[in-house]
Scaffold this motif. Structure first.
Motif, PDB file in Angstrom:
ATOM      1  N   ASN A 145       0.824  -1.215   0.000  1.00  0.00           N
ATOM      2  CA  ASN A 145       0.000   0.000   0.000  1.00  0.00           C
ATOM      3  C   ASN A 145       0.852   1.256   0.000  1.00  0.00           C
ATOM      4  N   SER A 146       1.959   1.217   0.733  1.00  0.00           N
ATOM      5  CA  SER A 146       2.828   2.404   0.795  1.00  0.00           C
ATOM      6  C   SER A 146       3.449   2.681  -0.569  1.00  0.00           C
ATOM      7  N   ILE A 147       3.804   1.634  -1.297  1.00  0.00           N
ATOM      8  CA  ILE A 147       4.374   1.808  -2.633  1.00  0.00           C
ATOM      9  C   ILE A 147       3.355   2.447  -3.568  1.00  0.00           C
ATOM     10  N   GLU A 148       2.111   2.028  -3.426  1.00  0.00           N
ATOM     11  CA  GLU A 148       1.048   2.546  -4.295  1.00  0.00           C
ATOM     12  C   GLU A 148       0.629   3.964  -3.906  1.00  0.00           C
ATOM     13  N   GLU A 149       0.571   4.243  -2.626  1.00  0.00           N
ATOM     14  CA  GLU A 149       0.037   5.526  -2.149  1.00  0.00           C
ATOM     15  C   GLU A 149       1.069   6.647  -2.095  1.00  0.00           C
ATOM     16  N   SER A 150       2.326   6.319  -1.915  1.00  0.00           N
ATOM     17  CA  SER A 150       3.350   7.342  -1.749  1.00  0.00           C
ATOM     18  C   SER A 150       3.576   8.144  -3.032  1.00  0.00           C
ATOM     19  N   SER A 151       3.893   9.419  -2.866  1.00  0.00           N
ATOM     20  CA  SER A 151       4.213  10.273  -4.011  1.00  0.00           C
ATOM     21  C   SER A 151       5.666  10.106  -4.444  1.00  0.00           C
ATOM     22  N   SER A 152       6.451   9.366  -3.666  1.00  0.00           N
ATOM     23  CA  SER A 152       7.845   9.120  -4.013  1.00  0.00           C
ATOM     24  C   SER A 152       7.937   8.333  -5.311  1.00  0.00           C
ATOM     25  N   GLU A 153       8.900   8.702  -6.165  1.00  0.00           N
ATOM     26  CA  GLU A 153       9.032   8.075  -7.467  1.00  0.00           C
ATOM     27  C   GLU A 153      10.067   6.958  -7.514  1.00  0.00           C
ATOM     28  N   ILE A 154      10.730   6.692  -6.396  1.00  0.00           N
ATOM     29  CA  ILE A 154      11.755   5.656  -6.389  1.00  0.00           C
ATOM     30  C   ILE A 154      11.595   4.734  -5.186  1.00  0.00           C
ATOM     31  N   VAL A 155      11.745   3.438  -5.441  1.00  0.00           N
ATOM     32  CA  VAL A 155      11.689   2.422  -4.392  1.00  0.00           C
ATOM     33  C   VAL A 155      13.024   1.696  -4.364  1.00  0.00           C
ATOM     34  N   VAL A 156      13.646   1.663  -3.193  1.00  0.00           N
ATOM     35  CA  VAL A 156      14.867   0.879  -3.006  1.00  0.00           C
ATOM     36  C   VAL A 156      14.452  -0.425  -2.328  1.00  0.00           C
ATOM     37  N   ASN A 157      14.576  -1.513  -3.050  1.00  0.00           N
ATOM     38  CA  ASN A 157      14.157  -2.813  -2.515  1.00  0.00           C
ATOM     39  C   ASN A 157      15.390  -3.575  -2.030  1.00  0.00           C
ATOM     40  N   ALA A 158      15.640  -3.510  -0.724  1.00  0.00           N
ATOM     41  CA  ALA A 158      16.763  -4.217  -0.117  1.00  0.00           C
ATOM     42  C   ALA A 158      16.263  -5.273   0.859  1.00  0.00           C
ATOM     43  N   LEU A 159      15.039  -5.743   0.627  1.00  0.00           N
ATOM     44  CA  LEU A 159      14.504  -6.814   1.464  1.00  0.00           C
ATOM     45  C   LEU A 159      15.243  -8.117   1.173  1.00  0.00           C
ATOM     46  N   VAL A 160      15.269  -8.996   2.149  1.00  0.00           N
ATOM     47  CA  VAL A 160      15.973 -10.267   2.000  1.00  0.00           C
ATOM     48  C   VAL A 160      14.990 -11.381   1.651  1.00  0.00           C
ATOM     49  N   GLY A 161      15.350 -12.203   0.672  1.00  0.00           N
ATOM     50  CA  GLY A 161      14.566 -13.383   0.348  1.00  0.00           C
ATOM     51  C   GLY A 161      13.320 -13.105  -0.482  1.00  0.00           C
ATOM     52  N   SER A 162      12.409 -14.066  -0.470  1.00  0.00           N
ATOM     53  CA  SER A 162      11.201 -13.994  -1.287  1.00  0.00           C
ATOM     54  C   SER A 162      10.261 -12.873  -0.849  1.00  0.00           C
ATOM     55  N   ALA A 163      10.499 -12.309   0.336  1.00  0.00           N
ATOM     56  CA  ALA A 163       9.666 -11.184   0.803  1.00  0.00           C
ATOM     57  C   ALA A 163       9.786  -9.977  -0.123  1.00  0.00           C
ATOM     58  N   GLY A 164      10.817  -9.936  -0.943  1.00  0.00           N
ATOM     59  CA  GLY A 164      11.030  -8.784  -1.821  1.00  0.00           C
ATOM     60  C   GLY A 164      10.311  -8.870  -3.151  1.00  0.00           C
ATOM     61  N   ILE A 165       9.746 -10.034  -3.483  1.00  0.00           N
ATOM     62  CA  ILE A 165       9.174 -10.218  -4.820  1.00  0.00           C
ATOM     63  C   ILE A 165       7.920  -9.379  -5.056  1.00  0.00           C
ATOM     64  N   LYS A 166       6.943  -9.463  -4.156  1.00  0.00           N
ATOM     65  CA  LYS A 166       5.694  -8.700  -4.353  1.00  0.00           C
ATOM     66  C   LYS A 166       5.935  -7.189  -4.369  1.00  0.00           C
ATOM     67  N   PRO A 167       6.804  -6.647  -3.482  1.00  0.00           N
ATOM     68  CA  PRO A 167       7.107  -5.222  -3.571  1.00  0.00           C
ATOM     69  C   PRO A 167       7.737  -4.832  -4.909  1.00  0.00           C
ATOM     70  N   THR A 168       8.567  -5.715  -5.475  1.00  0.00           N
ATOM     71  CA  THR A 168       9.147  -5.449  -6.792  1.00  0.00           C
ATOM     72  C   THR A 168       8.055  -5.375  -7.851  1.00  0.00           C
ATOM     73  N   LEU A 169       7.159  -6.352  -7.848  1.00  0.00           N
ATOM     74  CA  LEU A 169       6.075  -6.383  -8.830  1.00  0.00           C
ATOM     75  C   LEU A 169       5.139  -5.189  -8.670  1.00  0.00           C
ATOM     76  N   LYS A 170       4.869  -4.802  -7.430  1.00  0.00           N
ATOM     77  CA  LYS A 170       4.015  -3.640  -7.181  1.00  0.00           C
ATOM     78  C   LYS A 170       4.682  -2.349  -7.671  1.00  0.00           C
ATOM     79  N   THR A 171       5.981  -2.243  -7.446  1.00  0.00           N
ATOM     80  CA  THR A 171       6.726  -1.060  -7.900  1.00  0.00           C
ATOM     81  C   THR A 171       6.618  -0.908  -9.411  1.00  0.00           C
ATOM     82  N   LYS A 172       6.783  -2.013 -10.131  1.00  0.00           N
ATOM     83  CA  LYS A 172       6.681  -1.970 -11.588  1.00  0.00           C
ATOM     84  C   LYS A 172       5.243  -1.699 -12.030  1.00  0.00           C
ATOM     85  N   GLU A 173       4.280  -2.238 -11.291  1.00  0.00           N
ATOM     86  CA  GLU A 173       2.865  -2.060 -11.625  1.00  0.00           C
ATOM     87  C   GLU A 173       2.466  -0.589 -11.576  1.00  0.00           C
TER      88      GLU A 173
END
Length: 339
Positions: A74-102
């Motif tokens: 939700n934060s990725i979708e709602e935030s006005s920030s234009e850049i996401v740094v994904n430094a999560l470890v493991g499979s927990a990072g996959i959905k945030p990556t897909l949401k960022t691209k979406e």
């Protein structure tokens, strides 16, 4: 920026760059390290803070702390920030990556699993790698036609260990990395060479290239090389400092010195070694995996289980590769049966 994994090594270095260049932090996402996170909140004053679970949330000095995967998405979708740094470890990072691209935001990616497990489904436009090897490959890109790419490996903690003793190598032995200090899982992945196998897959997806290989460079000064069709090779050489790829990912252009220059008088010599399957059995499947990169999800899952078993003392070191190879071979047979 939205920073996912703020208390890890990449996250801490990202905040150092943010401080150096006066970059604003919109959202901080962390796991359970509430003490460090509280210090980061005090220093960078983010608009949003998200942690792993409610137990951790109760320990955070912030008015509206949220927790869980849905809060991150939700934060990725709602935030006005234009850049996401994904430094999560493991499979927990996959959905945030897909949401960022979406949602069309720029992705500074340090989460290997995103590409290893889901590279087939990710549009690589506006994805900047935060990884010494892939940053080096990106840095070396130009208008000349490329033949192939090479990334380097340290060889891990057991690169000089007697082959006959590999079977009985202890966790303590495996965690003694010769070049730097990292978390237990990634240090073990370095010793088995699984991490480098994953990095080949990442490079394949990032640069749409099939001719990609790896070699051991024991000093970890050369991070990657590009072979051009004219027969020449260019190498990316720098001291190992993650702030360098982070700075480029965040700023696009960097005209300030981020890391000290390599002191060649101290280096004196460089040593290269072939990745030998006797020491690194997992390397046997390199070519097959590059042909069928979608099987990266299988390798990653098998490795997470085997790596954890080794850390828990349930299996021996070489069993990690044996488990992964066995599962890979089973999947190959199933694919052949379907064909």
């Amino acid at each position: 920026m939205i920073l996912l994994g703020s208390t890890g090594s990449i996250g801490v270095n990202t905040l150092k760059i943010a401080k150096q260049f006066n970059l604003k932090i919109d959202t901080l996402v962390a796991g359970n390290n509430y003490k460090l996170l509280n210090k980061q909140i005090q220093q960078f004053k983010p608009k949003r803070v998200i942690v792993k679970d409610k137990k951790t949330a109760d320990k955070i000095d912030f008015k509206k702390v949220k927790y869980g995967e849905s809060a991150i998405l939700n934060s990725i979708e709602e935030s006005s920030s234009e850049i996401v740094v994904n430094a999560l470890v493991g499979s927990a990072g996959i959905k945030p990556t897909l949401k960022t691209k979406e949602v069309g935001k720029k992705l500074a990616l340090a989460n290997k699993e995103s590409l290893v497990m889901a590279g087939k489904f990710i549009d690589m436009d506006n994805v900047i790698p935060i990884d010494s090897e892939h940053f080096g490959l990106w840095y070396l890109q130009n208008d000349r036609k490329i033949d192939s790419m090479i990334i380097t490996a340290s060889g891990g903690a057991l690169r000089d260990y007697p082959l006959k003793k590999l079977k009985t190598a202890s966790l303590e032995n495996v965690l003694k990395h010769p070049n730097w200090s990292m978390g237990a899982k990634i240090t073990i992945d370095s010793a088995t060479m699984v991490n480098k196998l994953f990095e080949l897959l990442e490079a394949k997806w990032l640069f749409n290239i099939d001719k990609i290989d790896a070699i051991i460079e024991t000093k970890s000064i050369i991070h990657s090389m590009v072979n051009f069709v004219d027969g020449s090779t260019t190498a990316h050489i720098a001291n190992a400092d993650m702030k360098l790829p982070i700075a480029f990912a965040l700023l696009k252009k960097v005209d300030t010195q981020i890391t000290p220059f390599v002191n060649w008088n101290k280096i004196k010599t460089l040593e290269f070694r072939k990745i030998d399957t006797k020491r690194y059995p997992i390397w046997e499947i390199k070519e097959e995996l590059l042909k069928k990169p979608e099987l990266g999800v299988i390798i990653n899952s098998a490795n997470e289980i085997a790596n954890k078993k080794f850390r828990n003392g349930e299996i021996q070191f070489l069993d990690i590769s044996k488990i992964i190879l066995k599962i890979f071979q089973k999947m190959q047979k199933k694919n052949q049966m379907h064909l």
